[in-house]
Design an enzyme around this catalytic site. Structure first.
Site, PDB file in Angstrom:
ATOM      1  N   TYR A  84       4.854   6.857   0.030  1.00 44.07           N
ATOM      2  CA  TYR A  84       3.908   7.953   0.274  1.00 44.07           C
ATOM      3  C   TYR A  84       4.535   9.049   1.134  1.00 44.07           C
ATOM      4  O   TYR A  84       4.920   8.825   2.283  1.00 44.07           O
ATOM      5  CB  TYR A  84       2.716   7.341   0.991  1.00 44.07           C
ATOM      6  CG  TYR A  84       1.547   8.228   1.362  1.00 44.07           C
ATOM      7  CD1 TYR A  84       0.349   8.149   0.647  1.00 44.07           C
ATOM      8  CD2 TYR A  84       1.591   9.085   2.452  1.00 44.07           C
ATOM      9  CE1 TYR A  84      -0.761   8.888   1.016  1.00 44.07           C
ATOM     10  CE2 TYR A  84       0.494   9.838   2.828  1.00 44.07           C
ATOM     11  CZ  TYR A  84      -0.677   9.740   2.116  1.00 44.07           C
ATOM     12  OH  TYR A  84      -1.777  10.481   2.493  1.00 44.07           O
ATOM     13  N   ASP A 105       0.845  -1.191   0.000  1.00 41.69           N
ATOM     14  CA  ASP A 105       0.000   0.000   0.000  1.00 41.69           C
ATOM     15  C   ASP A 105       0.882   1.244   0.000  1.00 41.69           C
ATOM     16  O   ASP A 105       1.972   1.232  -0.573  1.00 41.69           O
ATOM     17  CB  ASP A 105      -0.959  -0.041   1.193  1.00 41.69           C
ATOM     18  CG  ASP A 105      -0.248  -0.325   2.515  1.00 41.69           C
ATOM     19  OD1 ASP A 105       0.894   0.146   2.698  1.00 41.69           O
ATOM     20  OD2 ASP A 105      -0.827  -1.018   3.384  1.00 41.69           O
ATOM     21  N   SER A 106       0.423   2.322   0.650  1.00 43.55           N
ATOM     22  CA  SER A 106       1.170   3.575   0.625  1.00 43.55           C
ATOM     23  C   SER A 106       2.550   3.452   1.259  1.00 43.55           C
ATOM     24  O   SER A 106       3.488   4.145   0.859  1.00 43.55           O
ATOM     25  CB  SER A 106       0.366   4.666   1.337  1.00 43.55           C
ATOM     26  OG  SER A 106       0.016   4.275   2.656  1.00 43.55           O
ATOM     27  N   LEU A 107       2.709   2.575   2.253  1.00 41.12           N
ATOM     28  CA  LEU A 107       4.004   2.407   2.894  1.00 41.12           C
ATOM     29  C   LEU A 107       5.023   1.839   1.917  1.00 41.12           C
ATOM     30  O   LEU A 107       6.218   2.131   2.007  1.00 41.12           O
ATOM     31  CB  LEU A 107       3.873   1.496   4.113  1.00 41.12           C
ATOM     32  CG  LEU A 107       3.054   2.066   5.273  1.00 41.12           C
ATOM     33  CD1 LEU A 107       2.816   0.986   6.327  1.00 41.12           C
ATOM     34  CD2 LEU A 107       3.753   3.273   5.894  1.00 41.12           C
ATOM     35  N   HIS A 116       3.699   8.503   7.729  1.00 40.56           N
ATOM     36  CA  HIS A 116       4.253   7.424   6.923  1.00 40.56           C
ATOM     37  C   HIS A 116       5.771   7.372   7.093  1.00 40.56           C
ATOM     38  O   HIS A 116       6.382   8.264   7.680  1.00 40.56           O
ATOM     39  CB  HIS A 116       3.881   7.607   5.448  1.00 40.56           C
ATOM     40  CG  HIS A 116       2.479   7.193   5.136  1.00 40.56           C
ATOM     41  ND1 HIS A 116       1.376   7.872   5.596  1.00 40.56           N
ATOM     42  CD2 HIS A 116       2.000   6.140   4.408  1.00 40.56           C
ATOM     43  CE1 HIS A 116       0.269   7.279   5.176  1.00 40.56           C
ATOM     44  NE2 HIS A 116       0.629   6.218   4.450  1.00 40.56           N
TER      45      HIS A 116
END
Length: 365
Positions: A161, A155-157, A341
């Site tokens: 991000y 995902d965003s990690l 993040h």
């Protein structure tokens, strides 16, 4: 010679000359060289002949040119890019649109050039039209593919991000400008191991539940098979060259990082059970796709660590010895990227920790 200056000839001779001229002019031009023939990429791209189309973050293209300059042909209203020549970043292109961006003033010699998509723009399709040389130069044979291949799923990690942000507080514009998948833990790990890689990461998506319960009709698994994320039903066609020896799966943060909202079809227990079931099914899909020689590394951390550990334990108990658990250690991370993040520093630390962990695995490179 212009017709007005031609010497007198017989009617038959003139007809023969005219016919010869017409025939020569009508000869078809050589077919343009497909972009894929002149660049190396390991990313999920769809080949349109004169362009390559793609959506995932971190997609990169590598080429070789001879001459004093190189043009980068793009059509992208949404994403940002870095252009690197001979290993050094020489330009950052912010939502370049439809353009040929020129890098000039190079030494008149052979150069390597690399273009990398920095951020995730799943609502848009990006297009790359290749590298072109300045007059007098030439596009050379594409670089060879690397023998090692790693696929990062997350995902965003995983997408990087907001990893370049100087603050945890970011608006939408700051987030776009400070996201750089090229300095994510996946990209750093792969380059350190001299491996080609894919970063198939989609911000906000979970294995069964997205961040804060958003868009419940889809989840990460709805998009995994695609090259073009905004095209429903799209399926990436592996050209047969993508056979990763290692796949790293880092999904679960969005499933569990926010409380279940009223109206969502979950309880804490049912969400955990659905997550484990979907995770196991996803690993089965990866195993069927890539075969028994591929090592699958399941990342467990935070509130979903125990669930991932249980899935891995069940699979290894069933005989799949190439599914392993990486208990991601977050100690020492500052989480100063956008919205808490990983920062660029965090990504470097994680890349070092992952590289050290991989050194002890019997990966069939």
């Amino acid at each position: 010679m212009p017709w007005s200056r031609m010497p007198a000839v017989s009617a038959v001779s003139a007809l023969l000359v005219a016919t010869s001229v017409v025939t020569t002019a009508a000869a078809p031009a050589p077919a343009p060289r497909p972009v894929r023939d002149s660049v190396h990429t390991a990313g999920r791209v769809e080949d349109g002949g004169d362009v390559l189309r793609y959506s995932w973050p971190g997609v990169y293209f590598e080429g070789r040119i001879r001459g004093t300059g190189v043009g980068v042909v793009l059509d992208d209203p949404a994403a940002d890019y870095d252009v690197q020549v001979d290993g050094a970043t020489v330009a950052t292109l912010v939502t370049p649109g439809r353009t040929t961006h020129w890098i000039r003033g190079l030494r008149d010699a052979a150069h390597t050039v690399r273009l990398v998509k920095r951020n995730d723009t799943p609502w848009s399709t990006s297009s790359f039209g290749g590298f072109v040389a300045t007059p007098g130069g030439a596009v050379l044979a594409r670089p060879a593919a690397r023998s090692r291949q790693i696929e990062f799923i997350g995902d965003s990690l995983t997408a990087g991000y907001g990893n370049l942000s100087a603050s945890r507080e970011c608006d939408g514009e700051q987030l776009k400008r400070t996201t750089d998948a090229d300095v994510s833990y996946g990209a750093l790990t792969a380059r350190g191991l001299r491996a080609d890689y894919q970063i198939n990461a989609y911000s906000g998506q979970g294995m069964v539940r997205n961040y804060n319960g958003s868009s419940p009709e889809v989840n990460y698994r709805s998009f995994y098979d695609r090259a073009l994320l905004n095209v429903p039903g799209d399926v990436w066609k592996n050209p047969g060259t993508w056979r990763p020896q290692l796949v790293v799966v880092h999904l679960g943060t969005n499933d569990f990082s926010t409380p279940v909202n009223p109206g969502e079809p979950w309880t804490g227990e049912s969400l955990a059970a659905a997550y484990r079931s979907a995770y196991s099914g996803f690993l089965t899909k990866l195993r069927q796709r890539y075969g028994t020689a591929t090592t699958i590394l399941a990342v467990g951390t935070g509130p979903f660590a125990g669930h991932v550990e249980q899935v891995v334990r069940e699979r290894t108990g069933a005989g799949d010895r190439r599914v392993r658990l990486w208990a991601l250690d977050t100690s020492g991370l500052d989480f100063t990227g956008c919205h808490w993040h990983y920062s660029a520093r965090d990504h470097r630390l994680l890349a070092d920790r992952l590289t050290a962990f991989l050194a002890d695995l019997p990966i069939r490179w």
